[in-house]
Design an enzyme around this catalytic site. Structure first.
Site, PDB file in Angstrom:
ATOM      1  N   ARG A   1       0.435  -0.614  -0.416  1.00 29.86           N
ATOM      2  CA  ARG A   1       0.007  -0.057   0.161  1.00 29.86           C
ATOM      3  C   ARG A   1       1.285   1.510   0.394  1.00 29.86           C
ATOM      4  O   ARG A   1       0.763   2.594   0.006  1.00 29.86           O
ATOM      5  CB  ARG A   1      -1.213   0.547   0.983  1.00 29.86           C
ATOM      6  CG  ARG A   1      -1.832   1.495   1.112  1.00 29.86           C
ATOM      7  CD  ARG A   1      -3.201   0.713   1.977  1.00 29.86           C
ATOM      8  NE  ARG A   1      -2.697   0.096   3.260  1.00 29.86           N
ATOM      9  CZ  ARG A   1      -2.576   1.129   4.502  1.00 29.86           C
ATOM     10  NH1 ARG A   1      -2.385   2.247   4.030  1.00 29.86           N
ATOM     11  NH2 ARG A   1      -2.332   0.307   5.148  1.00 29.86           N
TER      12      ARG A   1
ATOM     13  N   TYR B   1     -17.144  13.690 -16.844  1.00 32.77           N
ATOM     14  CA  TYR B   1     -17.476  12.289 -16.732  1.00 32.77           C
ATOM     15  C   TYR B   1     -18.395  12.451 -15.299  1.00 32.77           C
ATOM     16  O   TYR B   1     -18.462  12.546 -14.189  1.00 32.77           O
ATOM     17  CB  TYR B   1     -16.464  11.103 -16.225  1.00 32.77           C
ATOM     18  CG  TYR B   1     -16.647   9.448 -15.725  1.00 32.77           C
ATOM     19  CD1 TYR B   1     -17.704   9.099 -16.814  1.00 32.77           C
ATOM     20  CD2 TYR B   1     -16.230   9.212 -14.782  1.00 32.77           C
ATOM     21  CE1 TYR B   1     -17.831   7.903 -16.537  1.00 32.77           C
ATOM     22  CE2 TYR B   1     -17.120   7.419 -14.557  1.00 32.77           C
ATOM     23  CZ  TYR B   1     -17.622   7.272 -14.991  1.00 32.77           C
ATOM     24  OH  TYR B   1     -18.301   6.167 -14.856  1.00 32.77           O
TER      25      TYR B   1
ATOM     26  N   ASP C   1      -8.309  15.575 -16.864  1.00 33.76           N
ATOM     27  CA  ASP C   1      -8.636  14.589 -17.329  1.00 33.76           C
ATOM     28  C   ASP C   1      -8.163  14.404 -18.041  1.00 33.76           C
ATOM     29  O   ASP C   1      -9.211  14.834 -19.256  1.00 33.76           O
ATOM     30  CB  ASP C   1     -10.511  13.861 -16.673  1.00 33.76           C
ATOM     31  CG  ASP C   1     -10.036  12.408 -16.769  1.00 33.76           C
ATOM     32  OD1 ASP C   1      -9.640  11.867 -18.111  1.00 33.76           O
ATOM     33  OD2 ASP C   1     -11.201  12.361 -15.526  1.00 33.76           O
TER      34      ASP C   1
ATOM     35  N   LYS D   1      -9.051   2.389 -19.924  1.00 34.44           N
ATOM     36  CA  LYS D   1      -9.240   2.979 -21.075  1.00 34.44           C
ATOM     37  C   LYS D   1      -8.029   2.627 -21.858  1.00 34.44           C
ATOM     38  O   LYS D   1      -7.363   1.363 -22.023  1.00 34.44           O
ATOM     39  CB  LYS D   1      -9.902   4.230 -20.861  1.00 34.44           C
ATOM     40  CG  LYS D   1     -11.053   4.559 -20.214  1.00 34.44           C
ATOM     41  CD  LYS D   1     -12.090   3.890 -20.234  1.00 34.44           C
ATOM     42  CE  LYS D   1     -12.727   3.531 -18.822  1.00 34.44           C
ATOM     43  NZ  LYS D   1     -13.400   4.781 -18.029  1.00 34.44           N
TER      44      LYS D   1
HETATM   45  N1  LCS Z   1     -12.582   9.819 -16.634  1.00 32.58           N
HETATM   46  C1  LCS Z   1     -13.677   9.971 -17.445  1.00 32.58           C
HETATM   47  C2  LCS Z   1     -12.856  10.764 -18.501  1.00 32.58           C
HETATM   48  C3  LCS Z   1     -13.486   8.305 -17.851  1.00 32.58           C
HETATM   49  O1  LCS Z   1     -14.649   8.400 -18.954  1.00 32.58           O
HETATM   50  C4  LCS Z   1     -14.436   7.562 -16.788  1.00 32.58           C
HETATM   51  C5  LCS Z   1     -14.941   6.545 -16.827  1.00 32.58           C
HETATM   52  C6  LCS Z   1     -13.693   7.756 -15.958  1.00 32.58           C
HETATM   53  C7  LCS Z   1     -12.334   9.151 -15.533  1.00 32.58           C
HETATM   54  C8  LCS Z   1     -12.847   6.178 -13.820  1.00 32.58           C
HETATM   55  O2  LCS Z   1     -13.240   5.714 -14.414  1.00 32.58           O
HETATM   56  P1  LCS Z   1     -12.601   4.832 -13.659  1.00 32.58           P
HETATM   57  O3  LCS Z   1     -12.626   4.697 -11.989  1.00 32.58           O
HETATM   58  O4  LCS Z   1     -14.107   3.915 -14.555  1.00 32.58           O
HETATM   59  O5  LCS Z   1     -11.375   3.498 -14.142  1.00 32.58           O
HETATM   60  N2  LCS Z   1     -15.844   6.270 -18.254  1.00 32.58           N
HETATM   61  C9  LCS Z   1     -16.506   5.647 -18.496  1.00 32.58           C
HETATM   62  C10 LCS Z   1     -17.362   5.620 -19.024  1.00 32.58           C
HETATM   63  O6  LCS Z   1     -17.398   6.579 -20.296  1.00 32.58           O
HETATM   64  N3  LCS Z   1     -18.278   4.241 -19.750  1.00 32.58           N
HETATM   65  O7  LCS Z   1     -18.166   3.575 -18.854  1.00 32.58           O
HETATM   66  C11 LCS Z   1     -17.374   3.750 -17.359  1.00 32.58           C
END
Ligand code: LCS
Length: 401
Positions: A64, A117, A189, A214
């Site tokens: 951690r 998001y 972001d 992603k």
């Molecule tokens: N930032 C952006 C721009 C995102 O599109 C997402 C998730 C996150 C942060 C969060 O990331 P995670 O914690 O899921 O790794 N976006 C999603 C979407 O557009 N569809 O499903 C998840």
């Protein structure tokens, strides 16, 4: 490390952060960085252990707090995003929340882009509110609105560009200048653009966050996130909010992401090429009201895209003439493309934001920011473009005919 910063993106993605010399006395260095799948580290003497607790740079203690696999990934990320240092996290939201908790203090104020998001919107609009931290949401595509919303207690400017899902763009250089002039920490972001599509730190932004779930990991196998910025900020995030709130990445997910990253520039180029062709095809289709893609001359901010982005990405948003029914009809008839949330996968993923990713955003706010019921978001994958187009064409035709 400094010399790695002058290398090309493909070379950086493959080699940055990886060991060139052996750390043991034996020769033969593992070509792939090994995975240290362990939670704790053993010491031989009390003095050695105490030293590791005193000076964190001197050794690994507990995963951690830090892990060698995670650190290779972080070194690669820092080079790719042209930041001083980087921190890998358990998810994109782990990165967003850790970055915000590091930049904010009790009772502060945030100015944020209104189209974000949905979970990020919820953190700002609900979670942080509970601790007395207020957010003013503005249409940051108009940088004058950012300036007007800044108060004496504003601490953070929070942005996404291109935004999820509307692919709106924010002038990052101008926004960074405003943030600097008012002593704010600017956070962006960069999930949609990736470091191959735009380099926010080079444009003056302080902190970059990513959902590495992603494009960065690329294969849809992991949930992961990252923070990149100045060493001072990253160290504070690592030793404070990350370690104590605990959104740490697992060694296995760090290892998978590390290997995903090695092909990011190659994959991203292909995502962009496929998306450009598909966007042009969709724009001429009679069932579609409009198509938004930063690389299309019809994008309202195409000039800004050309100016600030190195590549336009793999995301396309469109509005079907038939509204929600047409959207549902389209996704029901796809045979090759997958109906799924998330993005940046090798597979083409299509989703309907109003009923999925943005369903938690109140309907009137969805309407206000433009997430309409007929909106469809496509994350263009790496399949052959002709096959993706044929699938979209048959799904669209069966509705219009
Ligand atoms: N930032 C952006 C721009 C995102 O599109 C997402 C998730 C996150 C942060 C969060 O990331 P995670 O914690 O899921 O790794 N976006 C999603 C979407 O557009 N569809 O499903 C998840």
């Amino acid at each position: 490390m400094t010399s790695q910063r002058n290398l090309g993106k493909n070379t950086q993605a493959i080699h940055a952060g990886e060991a060139r010399t052996s750390t043991t006395e034996k020769s033969g260095i593992p070509l792939l960085p090994p995975i240290y799948q362990n939670s704790t580290f053993r010491f031989t003497t009390a003095a050695e252990c105490a030293e590791a607790f005193r000076d964190e740079e001197s050794g690994y203690v507990y995963t951690r707090w830090g892990n060698p696999t995670q650190e290779v990934l972080e070194k690669k990320l820092a080079v790719l995003e042209a930041g001083e240092d980087a921190l890998a996290t358990a998810s994109g939201m782990g990165a967003v929340s850790t970055a915000l908790l590091t930049a904010l203090a009790e009772g502060g104020h945030v100015v944020a882009m209104e189209n974000l998001y949905s979970a990020t919107f919820q953190i700002l609009n609900e979670e942080l509110q509970r601790f007395g931290i207020e957010t003013t949401f503005v249409d940051a595509t108009d940088t004058a609105q950012i300036e007007r919303a800044i108060r004496d207690d504003t601490k953070v400017l929070y942005l996404e560009s291109p935004t999820n899902p509307l692919l709106k763009l924010i002038d990052l250089r101008a926004s960074a200048e405003i943030a600097k002039a008012h002593g704010l920490t600017s956070i962006i972001d960069n999930t949609f653009a990736t470091p191959c599509g735009q380099q926010p730190i080079a444009l003056g932004i302080d902190v970059v966050v990513h959902s590495m779930t992603k494009y960065l990991s690329g294969t849809g196998a992991v949930i992961a996130g990252a923070i990149i910025g100045e060493k001072e900020f990253v160290t504070r995030a690592k030793e404070g909010a990350l370690r104590n709130f605990g959104a740490v990445i697992s060694p296995f997910n760090a290892w998978l992401t590390l290997h995903g990253l090695t092909t990011l520039p190659l994959r991203f180029t292909r995502h962009c090429e496929n998306a450009a062709r598909i966007a042009a095809f969709l724009e001429t289709h009679p069932a579609i009201a409009w198509v938004r893609y930063p690389g299309l001359p019809s994008h309202p901010q195409h000039e800004l895209a050309e100016h600030q982005m190195e590549a336009f990405g793999g995301m396309i948003t469109l509005e079907l003439k038939g509204g929600r029914t047409a959207g549902e009809h389209l996704v029901d008839r796809l045979q090759l493309c997958s109906l799924a949330v998330s993005l940046g996968d090798v597979r083409t993923l299509i989703c309907h934001p109003a009923s999925t990713t943005h369903s938690h955003v109140p309907a009137e706010i969805r309407q206000q920011i433009g997430v309409t019921d007929g909106l469809v978001r496509i994350s263009v994958g790496l399949e052959d473009t002709d096959d993706i187009i044929a699938d979209l064409e048959q799904a669209l035709q069966s509705h219009t005919s």
